[in-house]
Design an enzyme around this catalytic site. Structure first.
Site, mmCIF file in Angstrom:
data_model
loop_
_atom_site.group_PDB
_atom_site.id
_atom_site.type_symbol
_atom_site.label_atom_id
_atom_site.label_comp_id
_atom_site.label_asym_id
_atom_site.label_seq_id
_atom_site.Cartn_x
_atom_site.Cartn_y
_atom_site.Cartn_z
ATOM 1 N N ARG A 215 55.685 39.102 -25.584
ATOM 2 C CA ARG A 215 55.038 40.361 -25.989
ATOM 3 C C ARG A 215 56.014 41.506 -25.754
ATOM 4 O O ARG A 215 56.855 41.454 -24.844
ATOM 5 C CB ARG A 215 53.766 40.597 -25.178
ATOM 6 C CG ARG A 215 52.735 39.482 -25.299
ATOM 7 C CD ARG A 215 51.492 39.801 -24.484
ATOM 8 N NE ARG A 215 50.562 38.666 -24.450
ATOM 9 C CZ ARG A 215 49.706 38.369 -25.414
ATOM 10 N NH1 ARG A 215 49.679 39.141 -26.498
ATOM 11 N NH2 ARG A 215 48.905 37.335 -25.306
ATOM 12 N N HIS B 149 55.128 19.213 -35.437
ATOM 13 C CA HIS B 149 54.421 18.003 -35.842
ATOM 14 C C HIS B 149 52.937 18.303 -36.004
ATOM 15 O O HIS B 149 52.371 19.124 -35.278
ATOM 16 C CB HIS B 149 54.582 16.892 -34.792
ATOM 17 C CG HIS B 149 55.962 16.316 -34.741
ATOM 18 N ND1 HIS B 149 56.393 15.309 -35.572
ATOM 19 C CD2 HIS B 149 57.022 16.620 -33.946
ATOM 20 C CE1 HIS B 149 57.635 15.003 -35.293
ATOM 21 N NE2 HIS B 149 58.050 15.786 -34.310
ATOM 22 N N THR C 258 56.311 33.378 -30.448
ATOM 23 C CA THR C 258 55.391 32.811 -31.432
ATOM 24 C C THR C 258 54.964 33.834 -32.483
ATOM 25 O O THR C 258 54.317 33.466 -33.458
ATOM 26 C CB THR C 258 54.138 32.262 -30.740
ATOM 27 O OG1 THR C 258 53.481 33.318 -30.029
ATOM 28 C CG2 THR C 258 54.499 31.146 -29.764
ATOM 29 N N LYS D 194 58.773 46.915 -23.863
ATOM 30 C CA LYS D 194 59.456 48.199 -23.884
ATOM 31 C C LYS D 194 60.200 48.317 -25.202
ATOM 32 O O LYS D 194 60.520 47.316 -25.842
ATOM 33 C CB LYS D 194 60.443 48.291 -22.714
ATOM 34 C CG LYS D 194 61.068 49.652 -22.491
ATOM 35 C CD LYS D 194 61.971 49.635 -21.258
ATOM 36 C CE LYS D 194 61.164 49.454 -19.983
ATOM 37 N NZ LYS D 194 62.041 49.589 -18.777
#
Length: 249
Positions: free
Chosen positions: A233, A166, A218, A236
């Site tokens: 993130r 939104h 993200t 490995k």
């Protein structure tokens, strides 16, 4: 592994451990001949399931009929649903269509477990590749932009995939602002999305990648990477792991 051998492996994997007697097998196979999306097909599936064990033992039924197994309590409210062969759609699955919805395309031997909701709308579409599985209580909303899930993808319970968001500008309430997106969600073949992960718009999760439980994705995840955290993130690469890692007890 070719598709036929893979299908046999799946059947053997999901066979009830105690086996079925001859009468039980006959009962299930008889009714599964008539199983399908329509009312009579749902009733036939209900009768077949009377002798079948619940939950993850029940996908066995999907391999008795190319039309697969669709639970009687599954809700299909979509005018452009395209189903592959031998799919499994568990109890209380919902497939829902909003205005401007694109198609929902589900490949062969896809397992969708109970209480999962699949939605398309506002120009978005959803495509799920062969041999993928979506486990209980997942929410997959393809609005504005598409969601494309590759072959052999495993999505653990309680995951959420949203290809839209939104607007949050201060001139009007959030609920009155237009939907927006950073682009498609693409999950490449053989990826694994862990329990409770959230995947947001404009993200590509690479082939063979692993997303840890509870992660919020993200940004793109490379092929064969292991990612975790909020935001997720890379922690490995699978290629760096040895084969002698002992599982935690």
């Amino acid at each position: 592994m070719d598709s036929q051998n893979r299908a046999l492996t799946i059947i053997n994997t999901y066979r009830h451990p105690s086996g079925f007697n001859a009468w039980t097998k006959y009962w299930m196979r008889f009714w599964m001949r008539f199983a399908g999306v329509g009312f009579f097909g749902r009733m036939a599936a209900r009768l077949a399931a009377l002798s079948a064990p619940p939950h993850k033992a029940r996908p066995y039924l999907a391999h008795m009929n190319p039309r697969g197994y669709i639970a009687p309590s599954a809700t299909i409210y979509h005018s452009d649903l395209r189903l592959g062969k031998n799919i499994f759609m568990d109890e209380r699955v919902v497939i829902f269509q909003r205005e401007g919805a694109g198609p929902v395309t589900i490949g062969e031997r896809v397992f969708i477990y109970r209480d999962t909701i699949l939605e398309t709308g506002h120009g978005g579409y959803l495509k799920i590749g062969d041999d993928s599985s979506i486990h209980p209580r997942c929410q997959v909303n393809a609005y504005v932009a598409p969601i494309q899930i590759g072959r052999g993808v495993m999505i653990a319970p309680n995951c959420a995939l949203y290809s839209y968001d939104h607007g949050v500008l201060p001139d009007k309430p959030v609920r009155k602002q237009p939907l927006q997106s950073k682009g498609a969600i693409i999950i490449e073949d053989e990826a694994w999305i862990g329990f409770g992960a959230i995947v947001l718009s404009g993200v590509r999760i690479g082939r063979g990648a692993v997303v840890g439980a509870g992660s919020v994705v993200t940004h793109d995840i490379p092929d064969n990477a292991i990612a975790a955290g909020n935001p997720a993130r890379v922690v490995k690469m699978r290629a760096d792991m040895t084969g002698d890692v002992k599982p935690r007890m």
